[in-house]
Write a protein that holds these residues in place. Structure first.
Motif, PDB file in Angstrom:
ATOM      1  N   ASN A  89      -5.650  87.062  97.430  1.00 19.73           N
ATOM      2  CA  ASN A  89      -5.791  88.333  97.346  1.00 19.73           C
ATOM      3  C   ASN A  89      -6.881  88.743  96.683  1.00 19.73           C
ATOM      4  OD1 ASN A  89      -5.468  91.162  96.027  1.00 19.73           O
ATOM      5  ND2 ASN A  89      -4.006  91.087  97.789  1.00 19.73           N
ATOM      6  N   SER A  90      -8.114  89.620  97.166  1.00 19.73           N
ATOM      7  CA  SER A  90      -9.336  89.725  96.607  1.00 19.73           C
ATOM      8  C   SER A  90      -9.494  91.380  96.686  1.00 19.73           C
ATOM      9  CB  SER A  90     -10.279  89.106  97.318  1.00 19.73           C
ATOM     10  OG  SER A  90     -11.680  89.284  96.744  1.00 19.73           O
ATOM     11  N   ILE A 126       1.573  90.032  92.055  1.00 16.91           N
ATOM     12  CA  ILE A 126       1.384  88.701  92.819  1.00 16.91           C
ATOM     13  C   ILE A 126       2.199  87.747  92.944  1.00 16.91           C
ATOM     14  CG2 ILE A 126      -0.948  88.949  92.341  1.00 16.91           C
ATOM     15  CD1 ILE A 126      -0.938  86.773  90.573  1.00 16.91           C
ATOM     16  N   ILE A 131       1.562  85.491  96.000  1.00 22.44           N
ATOM     17  CA  ILE A 131       0.138  85.322  96.090  1.00 22.44           C
ATOM     18  C   ILE A 131       0.024  84.046  95.183  1.00 22.44           C
ATOM     19  CG2 ILE A 131      -2.160  86.178  95.510  1.00 22.44           C
ATOM     20  CD1 ILE A 131      -0.806  88.812  96.591  1.00 22.44           C
ATOM     21  N   ALA A 134      -5.274  85.928  92.757  1.00 20.00           N
ATOM     22  CA  ALA A 134      -5.919  87.077  93.156  1.00 20.00           C
ATOM     23  C   ALA A 134      -7.434  86.947  92.246  1.00 20.00           C
ATOM     24  CB  ALA A 134      -4.918  88.271  92.516  1.00 20.00           C
ATOM     25  N   ARG A 136      -9.812  89.847  90.956  1.00 22.08           N
ATOM     26  CA  ARG A 136      -9.850  91.456  90.642  1.00 22.08           C
ATOM     27  C   ARG A 136     -11.007  91.650  89.495  1.00 22.08           C
ATOM     28  NH1 ARG A 136      -7.722  94.448  94.106  1.00 22.08           N
ATOM     29  NH2 ARG A 136      -6.290  93.258  95.030  1.00 22.08           N
TER      30      ARG A 136
END
Length: 315
Positions: A89-90, A126, A131, A134, A136
């Motif tokens: 996840n970005s 997450i 996930i 990530a 962030r």
């Protein structure tokens, strides 16, 4: 203990196999029989003989242990080998501008890893969303998570060459009142991101300034700046392409917020045994950023030559 009793033919033999004593084994088998409501062994003073129900139960238990051993071996292989699905996840801007261009090389280096990429600016759980990692800008403080800084976040005051040619270059903070400014609205709080401008000595401080234009999208802010709509204070990863192409000009040296939460972080669940697919991705990202002259402590923006230098430069 049950299978050891089957294989050994007696409680004494099972006790030797299990490093226990015959009484403990006998009581354990008794509890198992009571739980099942079945007689697993016929007992006599001279021998212990497995019943038909016991034999069927033993066959099933043996198969279950075999399947469990196979499963454990497979899981260990998956954890120790860079393979399987890696769910990333970005943040939107970082994902588009920094992460996506690296994925082709990553997949070529690790063909057994399949990517599942989510790009959004939502600070989601997450762990709850399964996930693996990530990326962030800033991170949520959560004791269940590891937040590894991959780079600081340096901001550059940018404008297009056309805007500067038409409107001139401010020499100090007060001069910005005479210019258009593009502001950034933080989606989560709906507040405008603070602007930090240099004084006459080049020391940065927060500055109250009317924004001529406002957006809540980082890439839109960069493009509005490229299109000549005014000045903008842009994170280094957003400004990079425009500066390298000449579509943007950096006016003053970069500014780095002193807040510890300011930076780009790789966030992943705390695990005693980190899966290899996560470990190799982090290593690959760190190595790739190093090629771009970025690390946990610096970015390329520190060395970028601005249009105006200061005799006394702030941090």
């Amino acid at each position: 203990m049950f299978l050891a009793t089957c294989d050994g033919g007696s409680f004494a033999a099972a006790a030797r196999i299990c490093n226990s004593d015959p009484s403990t084994v006998s009581k354990a088998i008794g509890r198992l029989e009571a739980q099942l409501g079945l007689t697993l062994f016929q007992r006599s003073t001279r021998q212990l003989r497995i019943t038909q129900a016991g034999q069927r139960y033993a066959d099933t238990v043996r198969k279950m242990i075999q399947d469990l051993t196979t499963c454990e071996d497979e899981l260990k292989h998956l954890n120790d080998s860079p393979c399987g699905t890696l769910k990333i996840n970005s943040a939107v801007c970082y994902g588009h501008l920094y992460l996506r261009p690296l994925l082709k090389a990553f997949c070529k280096q690790y063909p057994d890893i399949k990517l599942e990429l989510e790009i959004n600016d939502l600070h989601i759980d997450i762990i709850e969303n399964d996930i693996d990692i990530a990326l962030r800008t800033g991170f949520v403080k959560d004791s269940r998570l590891v937040a590894r800084c991959v780079s600081p976040m340096d901001f550059l005051i940018c404008a297009s060459p056309e805007y500067l040619e038409a409107h001139g270059t401010p020499s100090h903070a007060e001069a910005f009142h005479e210019h258009s400014w593009i502001g950034f609205r933080i989606k989560e709080t709906q507040q405008l991101q603070p602007i930090f401008l240099p004084d006459l000595d080049g020391v940065y401080g927060p500055f109250e300034l009317t924004r001529s234009h406002i957006t809540d999208d980082g890439e839109a802010m960069a493009h509005m700046c490229i299109d000549g709509l005014g000045f903008a204070q842009i994170p280094h990863f957003l400004a990079k392409q425009g500066l390298e192409s000449g579509e943007l000009v950096s006016i003053y040296p970069s500014f780095r917020p002193p807040h510890p939460d300011s930076g780009v972080f790789a966030i992943y669940p705390k695990r005693e045994y980190l899966p290899a697919k996560v470990r190799v991705f982090i290593d690959f990202l760190i190595h790739s950023l190093a090629k771009m002259d970025e690390s946990a402590t610096h970015t390329w923006a520190e060395k970028w030559t601005p249009l105006i230098e200061f005799e006394h430069s702030g941090s």
